[in-house]
Design a protein around this motif. Structure first.
Motif, PDB file in Angstrom:
ATOM      1  N   ILE A  72       0.844  -1.199   0.000  1.00 10.99           N
ATOM      2  CA  ILE A  72       0.000   0.000   0.000  1.00 10.99           C
ATOM      3  C   ILE A  72       0.878   1.248   0.000  1.00 10.99           C
ATOM      4  N   CYS A  73       1.918   1.252   0.812  1.00 15.67           N
ATOM      5  CA  CYS A  73       2.799   2.417   0.889  1.00 15.67           C
ATOM      6  C   CYS A  73       3.586   2.621  -0.407  1.00 15.67           C
ATOM      7  N   VAL A  87      -3.567   6.202   5.926  1.00 11.95           N
ATOM      8  CA  VAL A  87      -4.608   5.423   6.615  1.00 11.95           C
ATOM      9  C   VAL A  87      -5.994   6.040   6.427  1.00 11.95           C
ATOM     10  N   PRO A  88      -6.188   7.355   6.669  1.00 11.23           N
ATOM     11  CA  PRO A  88      -7.532   7.892   6.473  1.00 11.23           C
ATOM     12  C   PRO A  88      -7.982   7.892   5.009  1.00 11.23           C
ATOM     13  N   GLU A  93     -11.524   6.242   0.763  1.00 14.13           N
ATOM     14  CA  GLU A  93     -11.677   5.948  -0.660  1.00 14.13           C
ATOM     15  C   GLU A  93     -12.016   4.487  -0.947  1.00 14.13           C
ATOM     16  N   GLU A  94     -11.376   3.576  -0.215  1.00 16.20           N
ATOM     17  CA  GLU A  94     -11.554   2.153  -0.517  1.00 16.20           C
ATOM     18  C   GLU A  94     -12.270   1.391   0.589  1.00 16.20           C
TER      19      GLU A  94
END
Length: 147
Positions: A72-73, A87-88, A93-94
Motif C-alpha cells: 500500500i505504501c 490510513v484515512p 476511498e476504498e
C-alpha cells in the motif's frame, strides 16, 4: 542494563565499605542503588533478561499483513504521503483498514523506509541563530522587552 562484572564490582565495593564500618544504606546511596538491588546482586546469578523468550502477541500483524502495508505504501498515489495521511485516505476511498497509523510507521521503520518518501527535497535543519559580534562601543543596540 548493568553488566555482571559491574554488578560484582559494586557488591565488592559495598562489602569493603561495610567492613570498614559504613552503613549499608549509605554505601548503596553512594553508588546510586537501593538496598534491595544490592541484596539481589549479592545473591548472584546471571541476568537472564536478554535471553528471555518473549512470545509474539496474539494481536500482532501477520507477515502477509505487513507485506500488504508495504505494498500500500509503495502505490504511486501513496508513495509521497506519510502514514498519517495514507490510513484515512485508504479508509475513505476504498473502505480498507489494514493497520493503525503507528503500525504503518513501525513497519516502515523496520524496513528502512521511514524517511522522506516523496519527490520533494528533504527538509533542511535550521542553523543556530545569527550571532552579533561587537568590536567597538555603540556598534550593536538591542531592545530589552522583558517586563
Amino acid at each position: 542494563m548493568i553488566s555482571t562484572s559491574d554488578r560484582q564490582d559494586a557488591v565488592q565495593l559495598i562489602d569493603e565499605a561495610r567492613a570498614e564500618g559504613a552503613r549499608l544504606q549509605t554505601a548503596c546511596t553512594e553508588l546510586g542503588i537501593c538496598t534491595n538491588t544490592y541484596r539481589r546482586w549479592r545473591r548472584g546469578g546471571q541476568d537472564r533478561r536478554p535471553q528471555a523468550v518473549r512470545p509474539v502477541p496474539r494481536h500482532a500483524l501477520s507477515p502477509e499483513e505487513r507485506q500488504q502495508v508495504l505494498e500500500i505504501c509503495h502505490r504511486p498515489e501513496f508513495a509521497s504521503l506519510p502514514p498519517g495521511q495514507i490510513v484515512p485516505r485508504l479508509l475513505d476511498e476504498e473502505g480498507l483498514y489494514v493497520a493503525s497509523e503507528s503500525s504503518y510507521y513501525r513497519i516502515l521503520r523496520a524496513c528502512g523506509e521511514q524517511h522522506q518518501r516523496g519527490r520533494a527535497r528533504t527538509p533542511r535543519p535550521k542553523g543556530d541563530p545569527q550571532r552579533h559580534r561587537v568590536t567597538r562601543p555603540d556598534a550593536c543596540w538591542s531592545w530589552d522587552v522583558t517586563y
